[in-house]
Enzyme design. Structure first.
Site, PDB file in Angstrom:
ATOM      1  N   LYS A 100       0.843  -1.201   0.000  1.00 59.23           N
ATOM      2  CA  LYS A 100       0.000   0.000   0.000  1.00 59.23           C
ATOM      3  C   LYS A 100       0.876   1.248   0.000  1.00 59.23           C
ATOM      4  O   LYS A 100       1.758   1.397   0.841  1.00 59.23           O
ATOM      5  CB  LYS A 100      -0.911  -0.024   1.227  1.00 59.23           C
ATOM      6  CG  LYS A 100      -1.746   1.246   1.436  1.00 59.23           C
ATOM      7  CD  LYS A 100      -1.184   2.070   2.568  1.00 59.23           C
ATOM      8  CE  LYS A 100      -1.989   3.338   2.777  1.00 59.23           C
ATOM      9  NZ  LYS A 100      -1.331   4.233   3.786  1.00 59.23           N
ATOM     10  N   HIS A 112       5.702 -13.978   0.803  1.00 55.94           N
ATOM     11  CA  HIS A 112       4.460 -14.464   1.377  1.00 55.94           C
ATOM     12  C   HIS A 112       4.116 -13.805   2.705  1.00 55.94           C
ATOM     13  O   HIS A 112       4.983 -13.465   3.501  1.00 55.94           O
ATOM     14  CB  HIS A 112       4.483 -15.995   1.586  1.00 55.94           C
ATOM     15  CG  HIS A 112       5.816 -16.560   1.918  1.00 55.94           C
ATOM     16  ND1 HIS A 112       6.344 -17.653   1.274  1.00 55.94           N
ATOM     17  CD2 HIS A 112       6.746 -16.183   2.814  1.00 55.94           C
ATOM     18  CE1 HIS A 112       7.539 -17.930   1.759  1.00 55.94           C
ATOM     19  NE2 HIS A 112       7.797 -17.049   2.697  1.00 55.94           N
ATOM     20  N   TYR A 115       2.756  -7.457   5.112  1.00 54.08           N
ATOM     21  CA  TYR A 115       2.091  -6.181   4.851  1.00 54.08           C
ATOM     22  C   TYR A 115       3.155  -5.094   4.752  1.00 54.08           C
ATOM     23  O   TYR A 115       3.943  -4.896   5.690  1.00 54.08           O
ATOM     24  CB  TYR A 115       1.090  -5.817   5.944  1.00 54.08           C
ATOM     25  CG  TYR A 115       0.537  -4.423   5.768  1.00 54.08           C
ATOM     26  CD1 TYR A 115      -0.339  -4.133   4.719  1.00 54.08           C
ATOM     27  CD2 TYR A 115       0.921  -3.389   6.612  1.00 54.08           C
ATOM     28  CE1 TYR A 115      -0.830  -2.857   4.532  1.00 54.08           C
ATOM     29  CE2 TYR A 115       0.437  -2.102   6.430  1.00 54.08           C
ATOM     30  CZ  TYR A 115      -0.443  -1.842   5.391  1.00 54.08           C
ATOM     31  OH  TYR A 115      -0.919  -0.563   5.200  1.00 54.08           O
ATOM     32  N   ASN A 126      15.040  -8.345   0.807  1.00 53.02           N
ATOM     33  CA  ASN A 126      14.282  -9.565   1.065  1.00 53.02           C
ATOM     34  C   ASN A 126      13.424  -9.345   2.305  1.00 53.02           C
ATOM     35  O   ASN A 126      13.934  -9.027   3.376  1.00 53.02           O
ATOM     36  CB  ASN A 126      15.221 -10.747   1.289  1.00 53.02           C
ATOM     37  CG  ASN A 126      14.470 -12.054   1.419  1.00 53.02           C
ATOM     38  OD1 ASN A 126      14.282 -12.777   0.452  1.00 53.02           O
ATOM     39  ND2 ASN A 126      14.027 -12.370   2.631  1.00 53.02           N
ATOM     40  N   ASN A 135       2.502   1.141  10.039  1.00 50.76           N
ATOM     41  CA  ASN A 135       2.502   2.522   9.563  1.00 50.76           C
ATOM     42  C   ASN A 135       1.477   3.411  10.244  1.00 50.76           C
ATOM     43  O   ASN A 135       1.423   4.610   9.972  1.00 50.76           O
ATOM     44  CB  ASN A 135       2.244   2.540   8.045  1.00 50.76           C
ATOM     45  CG  ASN A 135       0.927   1.893   7.666  1.00 50.76           C
ATOM     46  OD1 ASN A 135       0.439   1.008   8.356  1.00 50.76           O
ATOM     47  ND2 ASN A 135       0.360   2.323   6.562  1.00 50.76           N
ATOM     48  N   ALA A 172      14.875 -12.537  12.491  1.00 47.26           N
ATOM     49  CA  ALA A 172      13.484 -12.949  12.657  1.00 47.26           C
ATOM     50  C   ALA A 172      12.999 -12.639  14.071  1.00 47.26           C
ATOM     51  O   ALA A 172      13.727 -12.800  15.050  1.00 47.26           O
ATOM     52  CB  ALA A 172      13.354 -14.439  12.371  1.00 47.26           C
ATOM     53  N   ARG A 189      14.812  -9.754  20.606  1.00 48.97           N
ATOM     54  CA  ARG A 189      13.919 -10.769  21.152  1.00 48.97           C
ATOM     55  C   ARG A 189      14.170 -10.899  22.657  1.00 48.97           C
ATOM     56  O   ARG A 189      15.281 -10.672  23.120  1.00 48.97           O
ATOM     57  CB  ARG A 189      14.175 -12.150  20.535  1.00 48.97           C
ATOM     58  CG  ARG A 189      14.222 -12.209  19.040  1.00 48.97           C
ATOM     59  CD  ARG A 189      14.675 -13.610  18.636  1.00 48.97           C
ATOM     60  NE  ARG A 189      15.002 -13.688  17.212  1.00 48.97           N
ATOM     61  CZ  ARG A 189      15.868 -14.549  16.700  1.00 48.97           C
ATOM     62  NH1 ARG A 189      16.519 -15.380  17.491  1.00 48.97           N
ATOM     63  NH2 ARG A 189      16.097 -14.577  15.402  1.00 48.97           N
TER      64      ARG A 189
END
Length: 203
Positions: A100, A112, A115, A126, A135, A172, A189
């Site tokens: 968007k 995959h 957003y 990547n 956002n 990640a 994390r």
């Protein structure tokens, strides 16, 4: 010449234009001021409106609105390209990805379940599965800026406004809230804590 696999199953607006050797599969709605350039394939079940799609692109089971797609881009299945987006050449937008109001650089992979909203992304990036570009804070929308060769791992949150410079690596599960400088390795994390034999109270 445009090749329709089953023209009767398609709805093509009067202002839509095609380049050479474009193939249109069944069950497509293409309307508005749309141009699809040479050798592109519009696979089945797309809705495309007011878009400029470059050469040798492949669009499959997706929704594209008021956006520009450069050459050799693959989109779908089940992607959504919302208005004011630009996707540059040789990029891949995969299944269940939503873009968007964003610029996606050349040779990027968003394969995959991601957003990407209000983002300026450089080349050769990547974006991992489950990454979210956050956002909106409930009142205002802000922008994320990524440089070139940025790796965003799976299940990351990029909370705008934020800048991530060239050749950075976001591990990640990381939530990014502060500027990332060139070449930084970022991990955010909490450490896993295993409590022995405590699971039984939840069953």
């Amino acid at each position: 010449m445009t090749k329709f696999i089953n023209k009767n199953s398609c709805i093509i607006g009067k202002d839509v234009k095609f380049g050479k050797n474009v193939t249109i599969y069944p069950n497509n709605i293409i309307e508005g001021n749309t141009f699809i350039d040479d050798d592109s394939m519009i696979m089945e079940d797309n809705y495309i409106s007011d878009c400029n799609i470059g050469k040798n692109c492949k669009i499959h089971k997706s929704v594209l609105e008021n956006s520009e797609i450069h050459d050799n881009v693959s989109i779908g299945p089940f992607a959504r390209i919302r208005p004011n987006s630009l996707i540059k050449s040789n990029s891949r937008i995969g299944n269940f990805v939503e873009i968007k109001n964003s610029l996606i650089g050349a040779n990027c992979k968003i394969n995959h379940l991601a957003y990407v909203g209000d983002c300026q992304m450089g080349n050769d990036c990547n974006i991992g599965c489950g990454a979210i570009f956050v956002n909106y804070n409930g009142k205002t929308k802000s922008k994320s800026i990524l440089g070139n060769h940025v790796f965003i791992g799976s299940n990351c949150n990029i909370i705008a406004p934020v800048i991530i410079e060239d050749e950075s690596y976001i591990c990640a599960g990381t939530t990014v809230t502060d500027k990332v400088e060139q070449g930084d390795f970022v991990i955010g994390r909490t450490r896993q804590e295993n409590k022995k034999n405590k699971a039984k109270k939840y069953w």
